[in-house]
Write an enzyme that holds these catalytic residues in place. Structure first.
Site, PDB file in Angstrom:
ATOM      1  CG  HIS A  34      -1.875   1.127   1.294  1.00  0.00           C
ATOM      2  ND1 HIS A  34      -2.978   1.224   0.484  1.00  0.00           N
ATOM      3  CD2 HIS A  34      -1.898   2.234   2.079  1.00  0.00           C
ATOM      4  CE1 HIS A  34      -3.639   2.336   0.758  1.00  0.00           C
ATOM      5  NE2 HIS A  34      -3.001   2.973   1.722  1.00  0.00           N
ATOM      6  CG  HIS A  84     -10.298   4.547   2.478  1.00  0.00           C
ATOM      7  ND1 HIS A  84     -10.906   4.812   3.677  1.00  0.00           N
ATOM      8  CD2 HIS A  84      -8.965   4.634   2.741  1.00  0.00           C
ATOM      9  CE1 HIS A  84     -10.019   5.068   4.603  1.00  0.00           C
ATOM     10  NE2 HIS A  84      -8.824   4.974   4.056  1.00  0.00           N
ATOM     11  CG  ASP A 106      -3.591  13.124   0.263  1.00  0.00           C
ATOM     12  OD1 ASP A 106      -2.897  13.127   1.301  1.00  0.00           O
ATOM     13  OD2 ASP A 106      -3.943  12.088  -0.313  1.00  0.00           O
TER      14      ASP A 106
END
Length: 735
Positions: A34, A84, A106
């Protein structure tokens, strides 16, 4: 959590000692698929990420792109996209909600204000109860979080495919607005600057989220993996958005990183590593909401609504004042150094990094060093995987024989091609008063008044396409998104991608994943749309098997002004089909179509246009012509669905398909790069596309509010009301 033996050997060799429990957990998370992209990074060099419009490319929290035509100064947009997926299976509401929160932060970390969201969602077969449960929970989570923070959700997609049954996908993109003076990056600037944590208090939620996202979903994931899912607080996020705006406006921030995967450990170590620096962090200084948290928990918890800022010492007091004004927690947790990444803890029972390497413990101390590693090694030291792959095979042609009227009704009412109004009416897509064209059209348009520019946004993928042909299907997805923005009169500017795949250790799965990377990269380069950032999500595999390779693309284009031709036809004007080579006598391929998904059979994927860039540019120019009355992209469901979508109670269509066409192929093939154009000047459209793409006259608009469709000797007629009933599949089943 446990560090793989081969990784532990590398860590021990680098550190010349055994890692502490906190270090081992930090490496296990930051070296996970990830975070480290161990199976995908070797492939990502295929993307062209540079261009004169690109200010910040891949590698930061979000990309930054300059808008053309801004004579008063540089106006920038930020672009980011995240997945997600696993959290949304375990807890659809919180999993989807915190996905929105993460991509918004972000955006904040680049010094930008979020102005638009796009969500691309993928679920198992719509007739499965569990798929509907996930759909309802995910949509509720996105709408709750987005509506509460006041960021409009203006675009996206929803797809259903049986192979998502055990592993849905939730991909969310965010567009932000900034300029040259406000721009901040995630690269630490100077030793001696303070590291300040602002936002919600840290709890134990989301522990091990990064490593959880790097594993196949087990059958008991909905119960056993619940602690790895974060819990969101959109009201705290709204306060954080506004506080961040003040911090940026006052020039108090040197660099920033949002706390996402691997929590504080991930954000702070990546921040200093990008600057070639280190840090000293005192973990007990972190404001906490739960008692007796250990050093490891403080370091790796993925509690939401938190930002890590680099601040010059003389500005710390002002940052604390602003945080208090917005009722946000604020902790000065350490400082940037020119040494290692070091974390200490007062009262920790964890093994000390300074313990004797032979195993003898040092004398007990009140403060212990629980992490002492090189930040660059922590962030970049993970070895890349060299995995075997198998090239996908091309399907044989085996076409079903279906009554044309029955096929029309089934394809138009399929959950994949039906109206998604049930989804997007739950989103506030007008907050911020920038939305000129909202959800339900080919692309959204957001008004960037600062540059007098319309920003068109299209986002999505096509699981049927990439399941049938990963490489060609991914090329088609890029072209379709570009055609969507061109239908609103915009030309491509840049894109971000979210590359979703199954377990890459399976050669056939990895072969399909390689195909979507290469296909997306090739078409984006052809379209002069640099891929400036993105996300990779692998191990989307469960007891039901791997997902289809799914390359979600969020593509933006720009145009002068904010107006665009509508999707629905007016009651007068001729209808032309541009770009379609499938009306020739031998028809075209039906591979990847909703027609085959509904009726079975197989076929090769249709060939793509030879001049896709020219088609997109010409279509954008035609869409902006005064004689153009309506424009609609032709893709999912083929010509049949696009014609049905253009009909309203006030205006209909009388259309005739050329007699020498094969009916099923003509109506249901899904070759991208096509559009329906209603115009007062057919000759001008033909002239514009001369030498670029074929133009076929299909018929004309009427004031009867019906679709009258002739195919050879067959005639099909459906009223606007009947079409609306067919297309209200989600509404009818979920209300």
């Amino acid at each position: 959590m446990s560090l793989a033996d081969s990784d532990r050997e590398l860590v021990v060799e680098e550190l010349e000692r055994e890692p502490t429990p906190a270090e081992a957990a930090l490496f296990e998370n930051l070296w996970s698929e990830h975070c480290a992209y161990r199976s995908s990074r070797p492939l990502l060099s295929a993307f062209e990420s540079e261009g004169e419009q690109v200010v910040v490319g891949p590698g930061d929290d979000a990309a930054v792109v300059a808008l053309p035509g801004d004579d008063d100064g540089e106006t920038y947009i930020t672009m980011g996209i995240e997945s997600h997926n696993h959290p949304s299976y375990v807890d659809p509401f919180d999993g989807a909600a915190t996905g929105v929160g993460g991509i918004v932060r972000d955006t904040l970390s680049m010094g930008a204000y979020p102005i638009a969201l796009a969500d691309s969602l993928y679920f198992g077969a719509f007739d499965r109860e569990h798929s509907r449960y996930l759909l309802e929970g995910v949509v509720e989570g996105i709408s709750h979080y987005g509506n509460c923070i006041g960021v409009p959700t203006v675009a996206g997609s929803v797809d259903f495919h049986s192979d998502y049954e055990g592993n849905p996908l939730v991909n969310v993109a965010c567009i932000g607005l900034t300029d040259e003076e406000r721009l901040v990056t995630a690269e630490a600037q100077e030793p001696g600057n303070k590291l300040v944590l602002v936002g919600n208090a840290t709890g134990r939620d989301g522990l091990g989220g990064a490593s959880f996202a790097s594993e196949d979903l087990a059958e008991d994931a909905e119960t056993e993996d619940r602690p790895a899912v974060q819990v969101g607080d959109p009201y705290a996020e709204k306060l954080l958005i506004e506080a961040n705006e003040v911090l940026i406006e006052e020039g108090l921030i040197e660099s920033a990183r949002d706390l996402g995967a691997a929590g504080l450990g991930g954000a702070s170590s990546e921040l200093v590593a990008k600057g070639g620096l280190g840090a000293h962090i005192e973990l007990e200084r972190v404001h906490q909401r739960e008692p007796n948290m250990s050093a490891l928990e403080i370091l790796l918890a993925e509690s939401q609504e938190r930002m890590c800022y680099e601040v010059e010492p003389e500005h710390v007091d002002r940052v604390e004042e602003i945080a208090e004004r917005f009722d946000l927690g604020c902790s000065v947790i350490g400082e940037v150094t020119d040494g290692n990444y070091v974390c200490t803890f007062d009262g920790s029972e964890a093994q000390s990094a300074s313990d004797d390497p032979d195993g003898e413990q040092s004398e007990p101390r009140k403060r212990e060093t629980v992490v002492d590693v090189d930040a660059h090694f922590l962030g970049e030291g993970a070895p890349m995987n060299d995995l075997a792959h198998e090239e996908p095979s091309e399907p044989e042609t085996d076409l079903p024989e279906v009554d044309l009227e029955a096929a029309f009704d089934v394809v138009v009412s399929s959950p994949n091609t039906a109206s998604k109004r049930w989804v997007y009416r739950q989103y506030d897509h007008e907050v911020g008063v920038r939305t000129s064209v909202g959800p339900g059209d080919d692309a959204a348009i957001v008004a960037i008044r600062e540059a007098e520019t319309g920003l068109a946004l299209s986002a999505g993928a096509a699981p049927n396409w990439t399941d049938a042909a990963p490489y060609e299907g991914a090329r088609a997805i890029a072209l379709e998104n570009a055609t969507n923005v061109a239908a609103k009169g915009a030309t491509p500017l840049a894109a971000v991608d979210c590359l979703n795949g199954g377990n890459p250790e399976k050669p056939d799965v990895y072969g399909g994943f390689r195909g979507i990377v290469d296909g997306l990269a090739d078409m984006c380069e052809t379209l002069s749309a640099p891929v400036v950032g993105g996300n990779v999500s692998l191990y989307n595999d469960s007891a039901t098997g791997p997902i289809p390779p799914t390359p979600t693309l969020a593509l933006v284009g720009t145009k002068d002004g904010y107006d665009a031709p509508p999707l629905s036809v007016e009651s007068e004007g001729e209808l032309l089909l541009v770009g379609d080579r499938g009306l020739e006598a031998d028809g075209t391929r039906l591979g990847g179509s909703e027609y085959l998904a509904q009726f079975g059979g197989s076929d090769a994927f249709p060939s793509l246009p030879e001049t896709p860039s020219e088609i997109v540019e010409t279509l954008a120019a035609v869409a902006n012509d005064e004689a153009t009355l309506a424009v609609h992209d032709v893709s999912h469901g083929g010509l049949a669905v696009s014609l049905a979508e253009m009909v309203s109670e006030d205006a209909g269509l009388e259309v005739s398909i050329p007699a020498d066409s094969e009916p099923a192929a003509a109506l249901f093939h899904e070759q991208p790069g096509r559009a329906l154009v209603q115009t007062d000047s057919p000759a001008a459209v033909r002239e514009a596309f001369d030498g670029v793409a074929p133009v076929v006259a299909l018929g004309e608009a009427t004031d009867r509010g019906t679709l009258e469709l002739s195919v050879g000797d067959r005639t099909l007629e459906r009223s606007a009301g009947a079409i609306r009933s067919l297309r209200d599949t989600l509404e009818a089943e979920l209300e």
